[in-house]
Design a protein around this motif. Sequence first.
Motif, PDB file in Angstrom:
ATOM      1  N   GLN A  80       0.697  -1.368  -0.044  1.00 31.98           N
ATOM      2  CA  GLN A  80      -0.045   0.232  -0.166  1.00 31.98           C
ATOM      3  C   GLN A  80       0.737   1.225   0.023  1.00 31.98           C
ATOM      4  O   GLN A  80       0.586   2.218  -0.732  1.00 31.98           O
ATOM      5  CB  GLN A  80      -1.031  -0.020   1.200  1.00 31.98           C
ATOM      6  N   ALA A  84       1.143   4.028  -3.043  1.00 30.54           N
ATOM      7  CA  ALA A  84       0.994   5.388  -2.894  1.00 30.54           C
ATOM      8  C   ALA A  84       1.928   6.354  -3.128  1.00 30.54           C
ATOM      9  O   ALA A  84       1.663   7.401  -3.781  1.00 30.54           O
ATOM     10  CB  ALA A  84       0.640   5.719  -1.217  1.00 30.54           C
ATOM     11  N   GLN A  87       1.939   6.178  -7.323  1.00 28.86           N
ATOM     12  CA  GLN A  87       1.074   7.050  -7.836  1.00 28.86           C
ATOM     13  C   GLN A  87       1.206   8.557  -7.849  1.00 28.86           C
ATOM     14  O   GLN A  87       0.705   9.363  -8.565  1.00 28.86           O
ATOM     15  CB  GLN A  87      -0.547   6.749  -7.202  1.00 28.86           C
ATOM     16  N   THR A 120      -4.983   8.294   1.939  1.00 26.15           N
ATOM     17  CA  THR A 120      -6.320   8.985   1.475  1.00 26.15           C
ATOM     18  C   THR A 120      -6.193  10.061   0.009  1.00 26.15           C
ATOM     19  O   THR A 120      -7.228  10.135  -0.490  1.00 26.15           O
ATOM     20  CB  THR A 120      -6.632   9.934   2.579  1.00 26.15           C
ATOM     21  N   ASP A 122      -5.831  10.119  -3.392  1.00 35.11           N
ATOM     22  CA  ASP A 122      -6.152   9.387  -4.637  1.00 35.11           C
ATOM     23  C   ASP A 122      -6.466  10.253  -6.005  1.00 35.11           C
ATOM     24  O   ASP A 122      -5.775  11.606  -5.658  1.00 35.11           O
ATOM     25  CB  ASP A 122      -7.697   8.792  -4.316  1.00 35.11           C
ATOM     26  N   GLU A 123      -6.820  10.014  -7.093  1.00 32.91           N
ATOM     27  CA  GLU A 123      -7.170  10.894  -8.220  1.00 32.91           C
ATOM     28  C   GLU A 123      -7.882  12.010  -7.929  1.00 32.91           C
ATOM     29  O   GLU A 123      -7.704  13.078  -8.568  1.00 32.91           O
ATOM     30  CB  GLU A 123      -7.754   9.960  -9.338  1.00 32.91           C
ATOM     31  N   ASP A 124      -8.841  12.117  -7.054  1.00 34.32           N
ATOM     32  CA  ASP A 124      -9.741  13.109  -6.604  1.00 34.32           C
ATOM     33  C   ASP A 124      -8.935  14.217  -6.102  1.00 34.32           C
ATOM     34  O   ASP A 124      -8.817  15.447  -6.589  1.00 34.32           O
ATOM     35  CB  ASP A 124     -10.860  12.802  -5.934  1.00 34.32           C
TER      36      ASP A 124
END
Length: 228
Positions: A80, A84, A87, A120, A122-124
């Motif tokens: 994980q 992270a 990304q 927490t 992410d793409e958003d």
Amino acid sequence: MNQYRIEYRHNGVASYLELYLFVNPLGQSCYISEKEILKLPHLITSKIDFHILPLLNQNLIQDYMRRHQMDASNLQLRNQVYRAVYQAAIAYKAACIQGKKIGRLFLLRIQELAKSDIFTLDEDHFISIAKDLQCDVETFMSDYRSDFVRQLFIKDQRIAQELQVTQSPSLVIFEFNHHEGRVLTNRPITCKQALEEIDSIVEENIIHHQKRQSKRLLKLVKNKPVQK
């Protein structure tokens, strides 16, 4: 009061510096180091070509988990963390396509968000940052999902291997007239430390130049014909 800037010269020619800062895109020490190194152009007159490259390897993940008191033996958690960081690195590279300045600001924003919880992100969050920085969001997301950006990331890892960089933050300093790079791996890396290293490189260049000049002069004296 006027701010005086340092001028580095070699044999009368202004020095040219190339800096590579390798960072964990979610690391807080890297965040501090970036802000410190970005002060350099305001303190010296030398032309600086500055690159911030994301770094990702198992040693980096191990170190990150240890410093954040995570169980490094937990394979699921380790994966994980790796994902992270990966990304975030890809998002940073995608932002860089819209300009170096945009990329640097994007990276700082990611690291600010990572202070609370890296899982927490992410793409958003990436889209929100891109909007705030007035990026072309559609282009950003297309690049973020592209093989091209992944190849750019892989290229950065190859550069790190060539320079034998394995930890972050690491700063590699090249001076045009110097034969090899210098590596700083303090955590975090400060502007003062970078300046001291540049001072050392320039001083070595001057000493090397003086030695070469002395050898040339000695050779000329030895080869000078004796007048009868």
